[in-house]
Design a protein around this motif. Structure first.
Motif, PDB file in Angstrom:
ATOM      1  N   HIS A 156     -21.740  33.787  23.257  1.00  0.00           N
ATOM      2  CA  HIS A 156     -21.864  34.532  21.997  1.00  0.00           C
ATOM      3  C   HIS A 156     -23.277  34.491  21.423  1.00  0.00           C
ATOM      4  O   HIS A 156     -23.640  35.314  20.591  1.00  0.00           O
ATOM      5  CB  HIS A 156     -20.904  33.966  20.949  1.00  0.00           C
ATOM      6  CG  HIS A 156     -19.468  34.302  21.193  1.00  0.00           C
ATOM      7  ND1 HIS A 156     -18.523  34.267  20.200  1.00  0.00           N
ATOM      8  CD2 HIS A 156     -18.818  34.673  22.322  1.00  0.00           C
ATOM      9  CE1 HIS A 156     -17.337  34.604  20.717  1.00  0.00           C
ATOM     10  NE2 HIS A 156     -17.500  34.837  21.989  1.00  0.00           N
ATOM     11  N   HIS A 158     -24.414  32.042  19.480  1.00  0.00           N
ATOM     12  CA  HIS A 158     -24.427  31.351  18.186  1.00  0.00           C
ATOM     13  C   HIS A 158     -23.399  30.234  18.195  1.00  0.00           C
ATOM     14  O   HIS A 158     -22.475  30.261  19.001  1.00  0.00           O
ATOM     15  CB  HIS A 158     -24.159  32.335  17.036  1.00  0.00           C
ATOM     16  CG  HIS A 158     -22.875  33.098  17.205  1.00  0.00           C
ATOM     17  ND1 HIS A 158     -22.795  34.460  17.088  1.00  0.00           N
ATOM     18  CD2 HIS A 158     -21.610  32.687  17.515  1.00  0.00           C
ATOM     19  CE1 HIS A 158     -21.548  34.851  17.296  1.00  0.00           C
ATOM     20  NE2 HIS A 158     -20.811  33.804  17.562  1.00  0.00           N
ATOM     21  N   HIS A 160     -20.261  27.837  16.947  1.00  0.00           N
ATOM     22  CA  HIS A 160     -19.001  27.947  16.226  1.00  0.00           C
ATOM     23  C   HIS A 160     -18.787  26.647  15.456  1.00  0.00           C
ATOM     24  O   HIS A 160     -19.647  25.792  15.439  1.00  0.00           O
ATOM     25  CB  HIS A 160     -17.859  28.188  17.214  1.00  0.00           C
ATOM     26  CG  HIS A 160     -18.002  29.489  17.966  1.00  0.00           C
ATOM     27  ND1 HIS A 160     -17.477  29.709  19.198  1.00  0.00           N
ATOM     28  CD2 HIS A 160     -18.640  30.639  17.624  1.00  0.00           C
ATOM     29  CE1 HIS A 160     -17.758  30.936  19.597  1.00  0.00           C
ATOM     30  NE2 HIS A 160     -18.478  31.519  18.669  1.00  0.00           N
ATOM     31  N   HIS A 165     -20.777  29.902  13.146  1.00  0.00           N
ATOM     32  CA  HIS A 165     -20.349  31.265  12.950  1.00  0.00           C
ATOM     33  C   HIS A 165     -18.829  31.346  12.883  1.00  0.00           C
ATOM     34  O   HIS A 165     -18.143  30.709  13.660  1.00  0.00           O
ATOM     35  CB  HIS A 165     -20.855  32.057  14.166  1.00  0.00           C
ATOM     36  CG  HIS A 165     -20.828  33.525  13.990  1.00  0.00           C
ATOM     37  ND1 HIS A 165     -21.930  34.227  13.564  1.00  0.00           N
ATOM     38  CD2 HIS A 165     -19.851  34.437  14.185  1.00  0.00           C
ATOM     39  CE1 HIS A 165     -21.614  35.517  13.524  1.00  0.00           C
ATOM     40  NE2 HIS A 165     -20.371  35.665  13.897  1.00  0.00           N
ATOM     41  N   HIS A 167     -15.436  33.771  13.104  1.00  0.00           N
ATOM     42  CA  HIS A 167     -15.006  35.100  13.547  1.00  0.00           C
ATOM     43  C   HIS A 167     -13.792  35.553  12.757  1.00  0.00           C
ATOM     44  O   HIS A 167     -12.967  34.760  12.400  1.00  0.00           O
ATOM     45  CB  HIS A 167     -14.652  35.068  15.036  1.00  0.00           C
ATOM     46  CG  HIS A 167     -15.864  34.867  15.884  1.00  0.00           C
ATOM     47  ND1 HIS A 167     -16.809  35.834  16.073  1.00  0.00           N
ATOM     48  CD2 HIS A 167     -16.301  33.785  16.537  1.00  0.00           C
ATOM     49  CE1 HIS A 167     -17.759  35.358  16.847  1.00  0.00           C
ATOM     50  NE2 HIS A 167     -17.489  34.122  17.145  1.00  0.00           N
TER      51      HIS A 167
HETATM   52 ZN    ZN Z   1     -18.968  33.519  18.462  1.00  0.00          ZN
END
Ligand code: ZN
Length: 167
Positions: A156, A158, A160, A165, A167
């Motif tokens: 991705h 980035h 988590h 981040h 989603h």
């Molecule tokens: Zn992600």
């Protein structure tokens, strides 16, 4: 046996940083405290290039000041002033307020990022310069965490998790 923890900041690691960002005059622009740090994926352009470069090779606990010139931050200011874009261009229900960022398609089909400066009854004043364009950034930064990124995070681009981040 678990793999050893990474020791220094390098590409592919998730780095937690606490920081205070000021301009050259000392005015605070942004901050993230040690109890609520910013997590970013090193080498994935999650943060401005000048700061990312300065953090490379440092270890947890390192704290220092980084001065980032506009060219290594949010770019030079191109001197252009905000332009009015009629409200009618936007979907009627869209909330429009200062500091929003979106992409605008020009008549020639070029897509460019713009930032909303102000909104009045007829127009949305859009700036093609990032709000911090032309600003020398002074970071007081501390590295508070370091870990390998997961496969998903690398894919991705980035981090988590709680400070990353969502989603
Ligand atoms: Zn992600």
């Amino acid at each position: 046996m678990a793999a050893a923890s990474p020791e220094v900041v390098r590409d592919g690691l998730v780095v937690d940083i606490a920081y205070v960002l000021r301009d050259e005059k000392g005015a605070e622009l942004d901050r993230s405290d040690a109890d609520d740090p910013l997590a970013y994926l090193h080498g994935a352009e999650n943060i401005v290039p000048g700061l990312e470069k300065a953090l490379t090779g440092h270890k947890v606990g390192d704290a220092f000041e980084v001065r980032v010139a506009p060219e290594d931050g949010y770019g030079a200011h191109d001197g252009k002033q905000p332009r009015p874009v009629p409200r009618s261009v936007f979907p009627p229900k869209m909330r429009l307020e200062p500091e929003m960022q979106f992409e605008l398609e020009a008549d020639d089909g070029d897509v460019m990022p713009v930032w909303v400066k102000r909104v009045d009854s007829e127009n949305v004043w859009c700036d093609t310069n990032h709000p911090l364009a032309g600003v020398t950034l002074v970071f007081n930064v501390e590295i508070v965490g370091l870990r390998p990124a997961t496969e998903d995070e690398l894919e991705h681009g980035h981090p988590h998790g709680p400070h990353g981040h969502h989603h």
